[in-house]
Design a protein around this motif. Sequence first.
Motif, PDB file in Angstrom:
ATOM      1  N   TYR A   1      39.662 -13.675   4.892  1.00  0.00           N
ATOM      2  CA  TYR A   1      39.100 -12.416   4.372  1.00  0.00           C
ATOM      3  C   TYR A   1      38.045 -12.720   3.293  1.00  0.00           C
ATOM      4  CZ  TYR A   1      39.150  -8.177   1.424  1.00  0.00           C
ATOM      5  OH  TYR A   1      38.797  -7.096   0.653  1.00  0.00           O
ATOM      6  N   PRO A   6      46.064  -3.825   7.513  1.00  0.00           N
ATOM      7  CA  PRO A   6      44.717  -3.652   8.079  1.00  0.00           C
ATOM      8  C   PRO A   6      44.031  -2.389   7.535  1.00  0.00           C
ATOM      9  CG  PRO A   6      46.354  -4.028   9.801  1.00  0.00           C
ATOM     10  CD  PRO A   6      47.112  -3.774   8.538  1.00  0.00           C
ATOM     11  N   GLU A  20      36.783  -7.619  12.251  1.00  0.00           N
ATOM     12  CA  GLU A  20      38.214  -7.934  12.286  1.00  0.00           C
ATOM     13  C   GLU A  20      38.508  -9.101  13.218  1.00  0.00           C
ATOM     14  OE1 GLU A  20      40.151  -4.196  12.851  1.00  0.00           O
ATOM     15  OE2 GLU A  20      40.098  -3.789  10.674  1.00  0.00           O
TER      16      GLU A  20
END
Length: 530
Positions: free
Chosen positions: A266, A461, A481
């Motif tokens: 991330y 998420p 994603e």
Amino acid sequence: MDKLFWTFPSNNMADIQNYEKVKIDFHPKIPPLEKVKDKTKIDVRYCVISPFAFIHVHWDEKIFELVYEIEEPILNEQEKSFLEQLTTAIRDLINFEGVIERNEDVLLDYIDKRLKLLAVELGIDIPYESYKKIYYYLCRDFIGVNEIEPILRDYFVEDIECNGANSPVYLIHRIYRNLRTSVVFQSNERLESLVEKLAQRCGKHISYADPILDGTLPDGSRVNATYTADITSKGPTFTIRKFTATPWTPVELISFKTLSPEMMAYLWILVQYKMNILITGGTASGKTTLLNAVAFFIPPEARVVSIEDTRELNLPRENWLPSVARGSTGGKGENEISLFTLLRSSFRQSPDYVIVGEVRGKEASVLFQGMASGHSSISTMHSDSVDTLIKRLETPPIELSPTLLNVLDCVCIMTHAVVNKEETRKLREIVEIVNVDPNGIATINTPFTWNASEDKFYYKPGSKVFDKISKRYGISVDELENEFRKRAQLIYELYKRKVFKFEDVQELANRYYKKPDEVLKEFGIASQNI
Ligand SMILES: Nc1ncnc2c1ncn2[C@@H]1O[C@H](COP(=O)(O)OP(=O)(O)OP(=O)(O)O)[C@@H](O)[C@H]1O
Ligand SMILES: [Mg+2]
């Protein structure tokens, strides 16, 4: 002293000139140390300066504590006197401040030659066994920092702390944590001269007029010291935070379970798309370490400027302009001004990324304005939560307008944690700043958290920062994603295959920007979307 010269006449002296030079190794192999649950069973000895200095960590029944003993050659009275004479003579002979930068092997050789010459000149007759020990102490004190040198050479030491004369030096050991050492400075004068030496090794000056030292040793360790008793009640003090020569890579931090591969992936995406990241947490919680690891993901061609008070960052890249605020005494105002000035001028160098080692004061406003005008920034700041962080940014001396805080995309909160009775560092939360209203009230989203009771990281998420990237760069959230999952898998594979090394991780991160499919294939990861 004079008398001694006469008691050792020079006519039947051993031929010191022909003594074989002793090999001193300041970098012996790092021993594998294991954690031991029952502290009373700990009894390990390892070498830090071969073959002369050893560390002995053991349980002391009398004080009911683990102790850290330095074992060095013991000098008899005669040897002590020789050492004293030679130390003075060598010091008078050469200006060590000038030579100190030179290569260690050159210095070792130099000291050996001087010792031999001076022994003859002074007419002192040194047996070979004594010569070896004296040579060690001369090298230790001229190349290193006297009695604390073995500690500085100990790979396992994180922090060294001396709170004044006549009280033991304490340290934090990577494996055994807090330990009392056998080093005690017997007088303020001895400690003062050590602090002077530390300052000199940092290329700085400390004196009664300028009694606070904030510097960096040649090996990268950070030093803070005070010189006089009126600043701290116990007299001169020092603390040293040691740094590993090469910083820990993202994969190493995964192996310490400081954060999850998903969190790292991330942050990788955020860095790539130039989001603004602030790493926060308590003292020594691992903020700078995480900052350095995240910097591995800065694209190779990007122009990076870093600004620090004391040099800690070590970025694996060529396109990097490091600057360190100079002339600061560590006192309040001055540091802030020099960081402030540096930061302001750094934005004129049109960097893609600005890294600020630690944001403390006025410079924060320059940083936030820089972010608002499109420069990406990664920095650290001391605080325990997003709330306190926002308060600190909004109140004096920083006083940012709340709406300016909206340029901050994400906050990483580092923490010390004890897991299974062992001390660890965790990335406790990654918090996205969704909006800060004019009253300073923040709306946040928390995609990642660490659960202390299970010692597990959770991912939720729906990242709001991914939405932001999607809008700004025209990439769909699905695509982001997918990319996030692939990178998390890649980082996990690197961890499983023990690809930890600085150069290897850097090479892969850089290559991934150019040929992602090739890298994924190499690690057995499907490159189509998952
Ligand atoms: N993830 C980690 N796991 C284990 N040890 C760590 C980790 N991160 C940092 N450390 C160790 O903790 C010490 C402090 O690390 P670091 O300087 O990164 O913390 P910091 O929060 O920036 O400290 P400061 O508040 O002084 O700026 C260092 O000795 C470092 O080696
Ligand atoms: Mg730090």
